[in-house]
Design a protein around this motif. Structure first.
Motif, PDB file in Angstrom:
ATOM      1  N   SER A  94      30.468  19.926  36.559  1.00 19.31           N
ATOM      2  CA  SER A  94      30.444  20.167  35.113  1.00 19.31           C
ATOM      3  C   SER A  94      31.833  20.093  34.480  1.00 19.31           C
ATOM      4  O   SER A  94      31.969  20.244  33.265  1.00 19.31           O
ATOM      5  CB  SER A  94      29.835  21.540  34.815  1.00 19.31           C
ATOM      6  N   LEU A  95      32.863  19.841  35.279  1.00 19.80           N
ATOM      7  CA  LEU A  95      34.234  19.852  34.764  1.00 19.80           C
ATOM      8  C   LEU A  95      34.733  18.430  34.513  1.00 19.80           C
ATOM      9  O   LEU A  95      35.662  17.952  35.154  1.00 19.80           O
ATOM     10  CB  LEU A  95      35.153  20.586  35.737  1.00 19.80           C
ATOM     11  N   ARG A  96      34.126  17.775  33.562  1.00 18.68           N
ATOM     12  CA  ARG A  96      34.513  16.403  33.211  1.00 18.68           C
ATOM     13  C   ARG A  96      35.793  16.419  32.384  1.00 18.68           C
ATOM     14  O   ARG A  96      35.970  17.274  31.506  1.00 18.68           O
ATOM     15  CB  ARG A  96      33.398  15.733  32.407  1.00 18.68           C
ATOM     16  N   PRO A  97      36.717  15.479  32.648  1.00 21.27           N
ATOM     17  CA  PRO A  97      37.925  15.405  31.823  1.00 21.27           C
ATOM     18  C   PRO A  97      37.584  15.329  30.336  1.00 21.27           C
ATOM     19  O   PRO A  97      36.665  14.616  29.931  1.00 21.27           O
ATOM     20  CB  PRO A  97      38.597  14.113  32.315  1.00 21.27           C
ATOM     21  N   GLY A  98      38.317  16.115  29.549  1.00 18.91           N
ATOM     22  CA  GLY A  98      38.077  16.177  28.113  1.00 18.91           C
ATOM     23  C   GLY A  98      37.192  17.326  27.691  1.00 18.91           C
ATOM     24  O   GLY A  98      37.139  17.663  26.498  1.00 18.91           O
ATOM     25  N   ARG A  99      36.495  17.957  28.630  1.00 22.36           N
ATOM     26  CA  ARG A  99      35.641  19.096  28.280  1.00 22.36           C
ATOM     27  C   ARG A  99      36.495  20.260  27.779  1.00 22.36           C
ATOM     28  O   ARG A  99      37.544  20.568  28.347  1.00 22.36           O
ATOM     29  CB  ARG A  99      34.816  19.537  29.488  1.00 22.36           C
ATOM     30  N   THR A 100      36.056  20.904  26.714  1.00 23.53           N
ATOM     31  CA  THR A 100      36.763  22.046  26.135  1.00 23.53           C
ATOM     32  C   THR A 100      36.233  23.345  26.718  1.00 23.53           C
ATOM     33  O   THR A 100      35.025  23.523  26.845  1.00 23.53           O
ATOM     34  CB  THR A 100      36.593  22.061  24.605  1.00 23.53           C
ATOM     35  N   LEU A 101      37.145  24.224  27.075  1.00 26.01           N
ATOM     36  CA  LEU A 101      36.802  25.571  27.538  1.00 26.01           C
ATOM     37  C   LEU A 101      37.465  26.577  26.611  1.00 26.01           C
ATOM     38  O   LEU A 101      38.611  26.377  26.189  1.00 26.01           O
ATOM     39  CB  LEU A 101      37.298  25.795  28.968  1.00 26.01           C
ATOM     40  N   ARG A 102      36.753  27.636  26.311  1.00 27.71           N
ATOM     41  CA  ARG A 102      37.299  28.720  25.500  1.00 27.71           C
ATOM     42  C   ARG A 102      37.699  29.885  26.400  1.00 27.71           C
ATOM     43  O   ARG A 102      37.172  30.042  27.503  1.00 27.71           O
ATOM     44  CB  ARG A 102      36.267  29.195  24.475  1.00 27.71           C
ATOM     45  N   ALA A 103      38.607  30.709  25.933  1.00 28.78           N
ATOM     46  CA  ALA A 103      39.009  31.896  26.687  1.00 28.78           C
ATOM     47  C   ALA A 103      37.770  32.709  27.041  1.00 28.78           C
ATOM     48  O   ALA A 103      36.928  32.977  26.187  1.00 28.78           O
ATOM     49  CB  ALA A 103      39.985  32.735  25.873  1.00 28.78           C
ATOM     50  N   PHE A 151      45.606  38.129  27.927  1.00 28.37           N
ATOM     51  CA  PHE A 151      44.659  37.032  27.946  1.00 28.37           C
ATOM     52  C   PHE A 151      43.330  37.506  28.521  1.00 28.37           C
ATOM     53  O   PHE A 151      43.232  38.582  29.097  1.00 28.37           O
ATOM     54  CB  PHE A 151      45.212  35.870  28.774  1.00 28.37           C
ATOM     55  N   SER A 152      42.336  36.680  28.383  1.00 27.37           N
ATOM     56  CA  SER A 152      41.027  36.995  28.946  1.00 27.37           C
ATOM     57  C   SER A 152      41.156  37.059  30.474  1.00 27.37           C
ATOM     58  O   SER A 152      41.881  36.259  31.069  1.00 27.37           O
ATOM     59  CB  SER A 152      40.036  35.910  28.526  1.00 27.37           C
ATOM     60  N   PRO A 153      40.479  37.990  31.141  1.00 27.05           N
ATOM     61  CA  PRO A 153      40.631  38.121  32.594  1.00 27.05           C
ATOM     62  C   PRO A 153      40.039  36.945  33.364  1.00 27.05           C
ATOM     63  O   PRO A 153      39.006  36.395  32.971  1.00 27.05           O
ATOM     64  CB  PRO A 153      39.896  39.419  32.925  1.00 27.05           C
ATOM     65  N   VAL A 154      40.697  36.565  34.437  1.00 30.36           N
ATOM     66  CA  VAL A 154      40.201  35.500  35.317  1.00 30.36           C
ATOM     67  C   VAL A 154      38.964  35.982  36.064  1.00 30.36           C
ATOM     68  O   VAL A 154      38.037  35.215  36.319  1.00 30.36           O
ATOM     69  CB  VAL A 154      41.313  35.048  36.294  1.00 30.36           C
ATOM     70  N   ILE A 155      38.947  37.264  36.434  1.00 28.87           N
ATOM     71  CA  ILE A 155      37.764  37.872  37.055  1.00 28.87           C
ATOM     72  C   ILE A 155      37.205  38.894  36.073  1.00 28.87           C
ATOM     73  O   ILE A 155      37.860  39.897  35.760  1.00 28.87           O
ATOM     74  CB  ILE A 155      38.100  38.544  38.399  1.00 28.87           C
ATOM     75  N   ALA A 156      36.007  38.635  35.583  1.00 24.44           N
ATOM     76  CA  ALA A 156      35.392  39.542  34.614  1.00 24.44           C
ATOM     77  C   ALA A 156      35.012  40.862  35.280  1.00 24.44           C
ATOM     78  O   ALA A 156      34.547  40.881  36.418  1.00 24.44           O
ATOM     79  CB  ALA A 156      34.156  38.884  34.007  1.00 24.44           C
ATOM     80  N   GLY A 157      35.253  41.958  34.573  1.00 26.43           N
ATOM     81  CA  GLY A 157      34.806  43.268  35.051  1.00 26.43           C
ATOM     82  C   GLY A 157      35.625  43.864  36.175  1.00 26.43           C
ATOM     83  O   GLY A 157      35.179  44.828  36.801  1.00 26.43           O
ATOM     84  N   PRO A 207      41.514  32.086  31.179  1.00 23.60           N
ATOM     85  CA  PRO A 207      42.246  33.138  30.481  1.00 23.60           C
ATOM     86  C   PRO A 207      42.568  32.789  29.028  1.00 23.60           C
ATOM     87  O   PRO A 207      42.791  33.677  28.211  1.00 23.60           O
ATOM     88  CB  PRO A 207      43.527  33.291  31.308  1.00 23.60           C
ATOM     89  N   LEU A 208      42.623  31.504  28.707  1.00 25.25           N
ATOM     90  CA  LEU A 208      42.896  31.061  27.341  1.00 25.25           C
ATOM     91  C   LEU A 208      42.274  29.682  27.139  1.00 25.25           C
ATOM     92  O   LEU A 208      41.884  29.020  28.103  1.00 25.25           O
ATOM     93  CB  LEU A 208      44.392  31.036  27.034  1.00 25.25           C
ATOM     94  N   ASP A 209      42.162  29.267  25.889  1.00 29.67           N
ATOM     95  CA  ASP A 209      41.523  27.994  25.585  1.00 29.67           C
ATOM     96  C   ASP A 209      42.157  26.865  26.388  1.00 29.67           C
ATOM     97  O   ASP A 209      43.372  26.869  26.648  1.00 29.67           O
ATOM     98  CB  ASP A 209      41.646  27.676  24.095  1.00 29.67           C
ATOM     99  N   ALA A 210      41.345  25.890  26.757  1.00 28.02           N
ATOM    100  CA  ALA A 210      41.829  24.806  27.608  1.00 28.02           C
ATOM    101  C   ALA A 210      40.976  23.567  27.427  1.00 28.02           C
ATOM    102  O   ALA A 210      39.862  23.618  26.894  1.00 28.02           O
ATOM    103  CB  ALA A 210      41.796  25.241  29.074  1.00 28.02           C
TER     104      ALA A 210
END
Length: 199
Positions: A157-166, A18-24, A111-114
Motif C-alpha cells: 500500500s506504500l506507493r510512491p507519491g502516497r500522502t500520509l498524515r501524522a 509529534f504524533s507517536p510512532v507507537i500508539a498508546g 509522526p508527521l505528515d509525509a
C-alpha cells in the motif's frame, strides 16, 4: 531547501511534540545496549538470529517492557554477524538511527505528515529488509525518514507519491525471516541529503 543535521534537529525541536510512532505506549521504553560494553552479548552467537531474538525477548520480559529502543550513535558489536558492515575500505559499526523493538506485526505510525518517496526490499543478511523512505517538509525544509525491517505485506500500500498524515499507520514490523535477519524492530533514521538513494 535541505538542512544540515544540526539545523534539522533544531527545527524538529521547535515543532515537537509529534504524533507517536507507537500508539498508546505507556511509560518509557527499555534502552538496550548492543555495544561491546554489554558482556551478555559475548555469550550469544549473533549470527544465530533466533538466539539473538530470544535474548532481546528475555531482556525485555525481565524488565517488564513491551517496547525497547536501540540508541543512535552506538558502536555496535551486533553488526559483526553481517558481512554488510565489513566494507573493503572501512568497517561500519556505528548505528545511524533509532531502533524500536516490539512484536512482529506491530503497527508503526507516522509522526508527521509525509509523502512516500520510495520502497524496496533489501535482502542481504543484516540489511533493512522491506524498507520505505518518507519525504517530509517542515517550515520550507525538506528531509526524509528511512523505515527499515518492515513486513513485505506493508509495502503493497506504500506507493510512491502516497500522502500520509501524522498519526496514520505506515507499516507493520516484519519477522526475522523477512526483515533482514534481525529480531523484530523498526529502524528509523533521519536523512538530510538523500541524493539518488531509494528504499
Amino acid at each position: 531547501y535541505t538542512a544540515s543535521m544540526t539545523t534539522l534537529t533544531e527545527l524538529l525541536n521547535e515543532h515537537a511534540p509529534f504524533s507517536p510512532v507507537i500508539a498508546g505506549l505507556a511509560g518509557d521504553p527499555l534502552a538496550l545496549d548492543f555495544s561491546a560494553a554489554n558482556h551478555e552479548l559475548a555469550s550469544i552467537d549473533l549470527g544465530d538470529t533466533p538466539a539473538f531474538s530470544a535474548w532481546v525477548d528475555r531482556t525485555m520480559a525481565t524488565a517488564g517492557a513491551s517496547v525497547a529502543i536501540g540508541r543512535y550513535g552506538e558502536d555496535r558489536v551486533v553488526y559483526r554477524h553481517s558481512p554488510l558492515f565489513d566494507g573493503h575500505t572501512e568497517r561500519r559499526s556505528i548505528h545511524l538511527g533509532i531502533d524500536v523493538f516490539t512484536a512482529a506485526g506491530s503497527t508503526m505510525h507516522c509522526p508527521l505528515d509525509a509523502t512516500v518517496h520510495s520502497t524496496g526490499i533489501n535482502d542481504t543478511v543484516g540489511d533493512y529488509g522491506p524498507t520505505v523512505i518518507l519525504e517530509h517538509r517542515l517550515a520550507e525544509t525538506t528531509f526524509w525518514t528511512l523505515w527499515g525491517h518492515l513486513s513485505r505485506a506493508s509495502l503493497t500500500s506504500l506507493r510512491p507519491g502516497r500522502t500520509l498524515r501524522a498519526g496514520d499507520a505506515v507499516a507493520a514490523l516484519g519477522d526475522l525471516h523477512e526483515n533482514g535477519g534481525w529480531p523484530p524492530h523498526l529502524h528509523l533514521q533521519l536523512i538530510t541529503e538523500l541524493g539518488d538513494h531509494r528504499g
